[in-house]
Design a protein around this motif. Sequence first.
Motif, PDB file in Angstrom:
ATOM      1  N   GLU A 292      -3.200  17.396   6.008  1.00 51.93           N
ATOM      2  CA  GLU A 292      -3.351  18.685   6.685  1.00 51.93           C
ATOM      3  C   GLU A 292      -2.855  19.864   5.826  1.00 51.93           C
ATOM      4  O   GLU A 292      -3.518  20.893   5.725  1.00 51.93           O
TER       5      GLU A 292
ATOM      6  N   TRP B 217      -7.595  11.133   0.355  1.00 48.93           N
ATOM      7  CA  TRP B 217      -8.028  12.226   1.213  1.00 48.93           C
ATOM      8  C   TRP B 217      -6.932  13.285   1.305  1.00 48.93           C
ATOM      9  O   TRP B 217      -5.757  12.984   1.173  1.00 48.93           O
TER      10      TRP B 217
ATOM     11  N   GLU C  30      -2.498  19.953   2.516  1.00 47.86           N
ATOM     12  CA  GLU C  30      -3.371  20.083   1.342  1.00 47.86           C
ATOM     13  C   GLU C  30      -4.706  20.728   1.720  1.00 47.86           C
ATOM     14  O   GLU C  30      -5.218  21.582   0.992  1.00 47.86           O
ATOM     15  N   MET C  31      -5.250  20.337   2.869  1.00 46.08           N
ATOM     16  CA  MET C  31      -6.511  20.925   3.332  1.00 46.08           C
ATOM     17  C   MET C  31      -6.337  22.407   3.651  1.00 46.08           C
ATOM     18  O   MET C  31      -7.206  23.222   3.354  1.00 46.08           O
ATOM     19  N   ARG C  32      -5.199  22.746   4.227  1.00 47.20           N
ATOM     20  CA  ARG C  32      -4.906  24.160   4.507  1.00 47.20           C
ATOM     21  C   ARG C  32      -4.847  24.974   3.215  1.00 47.20           C
ATOM     22  O   ARG C  32      -5.389  26.066   3.122  1.00 47.20           O
TER      23      ARG C  32
ATOM     24  N   TRP D 214      -6.297  24.173   0.291  1.00 47.35           N
ATOM     25  CA  TRP D 214      -7.628  24.197  -0.303  1.00 47.35           C
ATOM     26  C   TRP D 214      -8.538  25.186   0.426  1.00 47.35           C
ATOM     27  O   TRP D 214      -9.203  26.018  -0.193  1.00 47.35           O
ATOM     28  N   SER D 215      -8.554  25.135   1.739  1.00 46.33           N
ATOM     29  CA  SER D 215      -9.390  26.047   2.527  1.00 46.33           C
ATOM     30  C   SER D 215      -8.967  27.495   2.327  1.00 46.33           C
ATOM     31  O   SER D 215      -9.810  28.390   2.209  1.00 46.33           O
ATOM     32  N   GLY D 216      -7.646  27.713   2.299  1.00 45.88           N
ATOM     33  CA  GLY D 216      -7.140  29.071   2.067  1.00 45.88           C
ATOM     34  C   GLY D 216      -7.536  29.594   0.702  1.00 45.88           C
ATOM     35  O   GLY D 216      -7.927  30.759   0.559  1.00 45.88           O
TER      36      GLY D 216
ATOM     37  N   LEU E 292     -10.185  28.651  -1.136  1.00 43.71           N
ATOM     38  CA  LEU E 292     -11.629  28.917  -1.144  1.00 43.71           C
ATOM     39  C   LEU E 292     -11.968  30.232  -0.449  1.00 43.71           C
ATOM     40  O   LEU E 292     -12.723  31.057  -0.988  1.00 43.71           O
ATOM     41  N   ALA E 293     -11.419  30.417   0.747  1.00 45.38           N
ATOM     42  CA  ALA E 293     -11.721  31.628   1.511  1.00 45.38           C
ATOM     43  C   ALA E 293     -11.176  32.876   0.820  1.00 45.38           C
ATOM     44  O   ALA E 293     -11.899  33.871   0.667  1.00 45.38           O
TER      45      ALA E 293
END
Length: 159
Positions: A9, A6, A11-13, A15-17, A19-20
């Motif tokens: 935090e 998974w 890595e998710m930041r 990835w989300s950044g 994508l956006a």
Amino acid sequence: MAETRWLDEREMRAWSGFLAASALVNRRLDQQLKDDSGLSHPQYEILVRLSAAPDGELRMTELANGLINSKSGLTYQVTQLEKAGLVRRRSCPSDVRGVFAVLTDAGRARLEEAAPGHVAMVREALIDVLTPAQLEALADGLGEVSRRLREHGGQPGGG
């Protein structure tokens, strides 16, 4: 079966950044091109690739590979550009299945008109927002992602 790794935090930041930002930058560039020159972003990129090619022409398969586009998507875009008189197609004399996309004089003129506004929007939306260090890190990181995906044919797990 391998255990799922998974995203944490950080890595998710990232990835989300990604994508956006990619969606927003692409939307902004596409709208600017449509408003200023009547071109879509994929059409603009086709004209750019053709203008940089020897004699302003590339085989359709080579153009599709360079643009990371499906052959059907490229065919549609080239058809639209052809209807507008910006590109023409010609057969390959050495391969009956081969087709070249060729930049017309009108296509070169449209590209020259569109380029300054497009570059200004690229700067406004991405380049000038980042510090030199951030720009270097972005270029290095996304360059590595592109290299690996191309090396593995874009397939997960290196397939």
